[in-house]
Design an enzyme around this catalytic site. Sequence first.
Site, PDB file in Angstrom:
ATOM      1  N   ARG A 340       0.861  -1.204   0.000  1.00 53.65           N
ATOM      2  CA  ARG A 340       0.000   0.000   0.000  1.00 53.65           C
ATOM      3  C   ARG A 340       0.889   1.244   0.000  1.00 53.65           C
ATOM      4  NH1 ARG A 340      -1.890  -3.950  -0.970  1.00 53.65           N
ATOM      5  NH2 ARG A 340      -3.697  -5.015  -0.051  1.00 53.65           N
ATOM      6  N   ARG A 356      -1.986  -8.997   7.023  1.00 48.43           N
ATOM      7  CA  ARG A 356      -3.019  -9.702   6.253  1.00 48.43           C
ATOM      8  C   ARG A 356      -3.013  -9.266   4.797  1.00 48.43           C
ATOM      9  NH1 ARG A 356      -6.963  -5.725   8.171  1.00 48.43           N
ATOM     10  NH2 ARG A 356      -7.258  -6.769  10.164  1.00 48.43           N
ATOM     11  N   ASP A 357      -2.765  -7.975   4.575  1.00 50.13           N
ATOM     12  CA  ASP A 357      -2.802  -7.484   3.200  1.00 50.13           C
ATOM     13  C   ASP A 357      -1.772  -8.213   2.343  1.00 50.13           C
ATOM     14  OD1 ASP A 357      -4.721  -5.774   4.057  1.00 50.13           O
ATOM     15  OD2 ASP A 357      -3.534  -3.946   3.911  1.00 50.13           O
ATOM     16  N   TRP A 487     -10.689  -9.473   9.680  1.00 45.44           N
ATOM     17  CA  TRP A 487     -10.393  -8.840   8.388  1.00 45.44           C
ATOM     18  C   TRP A 487     -10.935  -7.419   8.352  1.00 45.44           C
ATOM     19  CZ3 TRP A 487     -14.129  -6.922   5.155  1.00 45.44           C
ATOM     20  CH2 TRP A 487     -13.651  -6.406   3.951  1.00 45.44           C
ATOM     21  N   ASP A 489     -11.350  -4.015   9.487  1.00 44.72           N
ATOM     22  CA  ASP A 489     -10.631  -3.077  10.352  1.00 44.72           C
ATOM     23  C   ASP A 489     -11.560  -2.292  11.266  1.00 44.72           C
ATOM     24  OD1 ASP A 489      -7.967  -3.437   9.768  1.00 44.72           O
ATOM     25  OD2 ASP A 489      -8.038  -2.168   7.994  1.00 44.72           O
ATOM     26  N   GLU A 631     -16.678   0.189   4.965  1.00 43.82           N
ATOM     27  CA  GLU A 631     -17.153  -0.936   5.774  1.00 43.82           C
ATOM     28  C   GLU A 631     -18.577  -0.732   6.288  1.00 43.82           C
ATOM     29  OE1 GLU A 631     -14.064   0.303   5.995  1.00 43.82           O
ATOM     30  OE2 GLU A 631     -12.579  -1.271   6.418  1.00 43.82           O
ATOM     31  N   GLN A 684     -10.939  -0.196  -3.920  1.00 47.13           N
ATOM     32  CA  GLN A 684     -11.186  -0.799  -2.612  1.00 47.13           C
ATOM     33  C   GLN A 684     -12.675  -0.982  -2.353  1.00 47.13           C
ATOM     34  OE1 GLN A 684     -11.328   1.581   0.965  1.00 47.13           O
ATOM     35  NE2 GLN A 684      -9.487   0.557   1.700  1.00 47.13           N
ATOM     36  N   GLY A 704      -6.574  -5.112  -1.732  1.00 44.70           N
ATOM     37  CA  GLY A 704      -6.673  -6.566  -1.672  1.00 44.70           C
ATOM     38  C   GLY A 704      -7.681  -7.136  -2.658  1.00 44.70           C
TER      39      GLY A 704
HETATM   40  C1  GLC Z   1      -8.603  -2.158   3.940  1.00 41.79           C
HETATM   41  C2  GLC Z   1      -7.380  -2.699   4.645  1.00 41.79           C
HETATM   42  C3  GLC Z   1      -7.504  -4.189   4.876  1.00 41.79           C
HETATM   43  C4  GLC Z   1      -8.819  -4.516   5.547  1.00 41.79           C
HETATM   44  C5  GLC Z   1      -9.981  -3.940   4.781  1.00 41.79           C
HETATM   45  C6  GLC Z   1     -11.296  -4.148   5.483  1.00 41.79           C
HETATM   46  O1  GLC Z   1      -8.665  -2.627   2.644  1.00 41.79           O
HETATM   47  O2  GLC Z   1      -6.197  -2.442   3.902  1.00 41.79           O
HETATM   48  O3  GLC Z   1      -6.444  -4.649   5.658  1.00 41.79           O
HETATM   49  O4  GLC Z   1      -8.924  -5.910   5.650  1.00 41.79           O
HETATM   50  O5  GLC Z   1      -9.792  -2.559   4.618  1.00 41.79           O
HETATM   51  O6  GLC Z   1     -11.405  -3.433   6.648  1.00 41.79           O
END
Ligand code: GLC
Length: 795
Positions: A340, A356-357, A487, A489, A631, A684, A704
């Site tokens: 990133r 995780r990324d 996953w 955040d 999110e 994203q 991702g």
């Molecule tokens: C962003 C973050 C990733 C996370 C996602 C969901 O893409 O880089 O690590 O899993 O948000 O919150």
Amino acid sequence: MKYGYFDEKAREYVITNPNTPAPWANYLGSPDYGAIITVNAGGYSFVKSGAAGRILRYIFNQFDEPGRYIYLRDEETGDFWSASWKPVSKPLEKYHTECRHGTSYTEFISEYNGIRSRALYYVPMNATHEVWRISVENLTERPRKISVFGYAEFTTESFYTQDLVNMQYTQFITKTEFHDSFILEQINEFNYPRPDGTTGRERFFGLAGAAVDSYTGRREQFLGRNRFDRPQAVLDGKCDNSLNYNGNPCGALQFSLELDAGQKRTAAFLLGQKTVFEAKAIMDRYAEPEKTVDSELAELIRYWHGELANLKVSTPDKSFDAMVNTWNAFQCFTTFVWSRAASLVYCGERNGYGYRDTVQDIQGIIHLDPELARKQLTFMLSAQVHHGAGLPLVKYSHHAGHEDTPEQDSYVKETGHPSYRADDALWLFPTVYKYIAETGNTAYLDEEIPFADKDSGTVREHLKRAIHFSMTHLGPHGMPAGLHADWNDCLVLGSQGESTFVAFQLYYALNIMKEFCENEPEYVQYLEEAAEKLLTVLNEKCYEGDRFIRGFRDTGDVIGSKKDREASMWLNPQSWAVISRGATPEQADKILQTAYEQLNTPYGLQLMQPSYRYDYFEGARMRLFNPGTKENGGIFCQPQGWAILAEALAGHGDRAFQYFKESSPASFNEDADRRVIEPYVHGQFIEGRESPFAGRSHVHWLTGTASTVMVGCVEGILGLRPTPAGIEISPSIPSDWDGFTMEKFFRGKKLHITVNNLAHREGKPKTVILNGAERAPGVIPESDLLEDNKIIVIM
Ligand code: GLC
């Protein structure tokens, strides 16, 4: 509206209307010397760090300026234009232009008033400087006099925020010098000069293949009181040979051409962070720019097209092919290499790899370059703490065996990460599995790798400790605690809240581990019992008949129950129930159907719905976002890949493909104003149905999404599913396809695969014919493969 098209022969996206709804960008070089360039030559360059090594200035979120500008001026009339449409922006009826974004290079081909220019930008392989090759051709029947100006706006300081905000300091630390063919910028010239008098912070901007007629190292002189569309020096026809001392430095070089009818001339501007000696050496290498550039470009294309060559698909849907063969694949390499680090959204402030990324990014290239994947996988295993958790942020300077961890203040202070996430190390299981399955290299499990802080162990031992970490961080129901995040955040569940998503991840990991530890019956028994117990809890406490809930708050209250007014349905627990093989086929059909009915939109599936407005809890941080965004009920794109994969594994080819199409960038090629960002690049997230701008996408390139959608397409839709023993080919495709073909290299062997779907089915093939011999579908052991194989899959 449409702004361009996919040229798959050249593996280029060609922008024919440069007035795009956002600066559509491309990536050049690598984070060692990285460059981002947009459809109008905007963008910036940096050395090693986008935040701390910035050498070209760029103003984020503004007018896509400054950029790598090349101006052309007709000496007879004084009329001028630019090699890219902006900054001068001549009327598009008179100015014909193509911006060709390729694999690690970008070329602008423009024609105006009988002059054709080709401006090619790239960073040579393994080099830390950039090249702007400019060729100018006279298409008219009479001689022409054309002046060419190259302009690069240096930062005053490597820390880009200092350059932009600390002006009482940074405006007074630079000066420029002129050295025959290049401008050299000095920064803090007398601070720690080395024995040879250089500081290592110098930048140069040079001209090769033509003599400099005039120059300036002062932005104020180049622009005068104008902006980039009318720089004073270009209006005047010359720079005034001045240099900056304080203020804003730049590199501006002008040369004149006299072109006979039909004549073409080529020169090159060169740029980098180099001392005067290094700059001279680079300039010498480009004395005959045409030759050097041709061979460097060929090398670059050979490398990148080679990286993309392991899989080639040809389906009835050409936009699917363009994404899988070129653009999604190239984006996977970009996220793999750049993480990133830097984009037009990320400034480069994240100084390391998200655990995780990166472990997920690796999955996107395993089918194309498994050995490159292995190197990064080994690196990420070395960033696992001895107790099994992954370091939330792995520093670029990572020194395995000697790192501090979230248990220590120094780590928290440096990285800003106070604690572990529930999911980080669990991503290792599918990634290690995919690497071993692609290569057959089961010996990898026995490779010794250090842990981040202390100890070392085999890959198998690393994985055992990851399981141990999860099993010793269970919540009250015996499911993995959500910790600082899973996953998601924005979901902070702590040590008492629990995540069904991570529970399915763990269930999956336990089953993969059984395969990796076949010779340890006691451990296998432990894994089996743990998996069974987990699945029982998931079924008894988390299954509501048509969905799995999202988890439990630290109070024990359910998250994501159908009874809830808000956030009652979540995507990831459904897709992961299927991916982990935790759901029965009947459950899979039910939960995927509920996801379709409640979450799907014309632009993909929302992460959850309805968005939080009133009924949130403390750990539900997504409430900060507008409903329908990120999110908080946005169409988060990374989970689209999981939805595609889950539908495909369930044999629902029509639905899998529908989900691909709904969120695929290429689907918006004709409706690009809705999506706004590049139609060749995943973002994203996409705004969901609660936003007045549903369908608009954000955060281009470094996401991702690239790897999950790639896996969803390759393993899911195309059905290429390697296992340690061999490969299964089990497509899940739209029932209206008659069939398709794939060329794949698998463990050094060539597979020519033809899928025949004249029966118009959507999944679970009936027969496979391997080199003339019919067999039941299932894994083809590697030992049954010849060097060159004809495989026919009959649906
Ligand atoms: C962003 C973050 C990733 C996370 C996602 C969901 O893409 O880089 O690590 O899993 O948000 O919150």
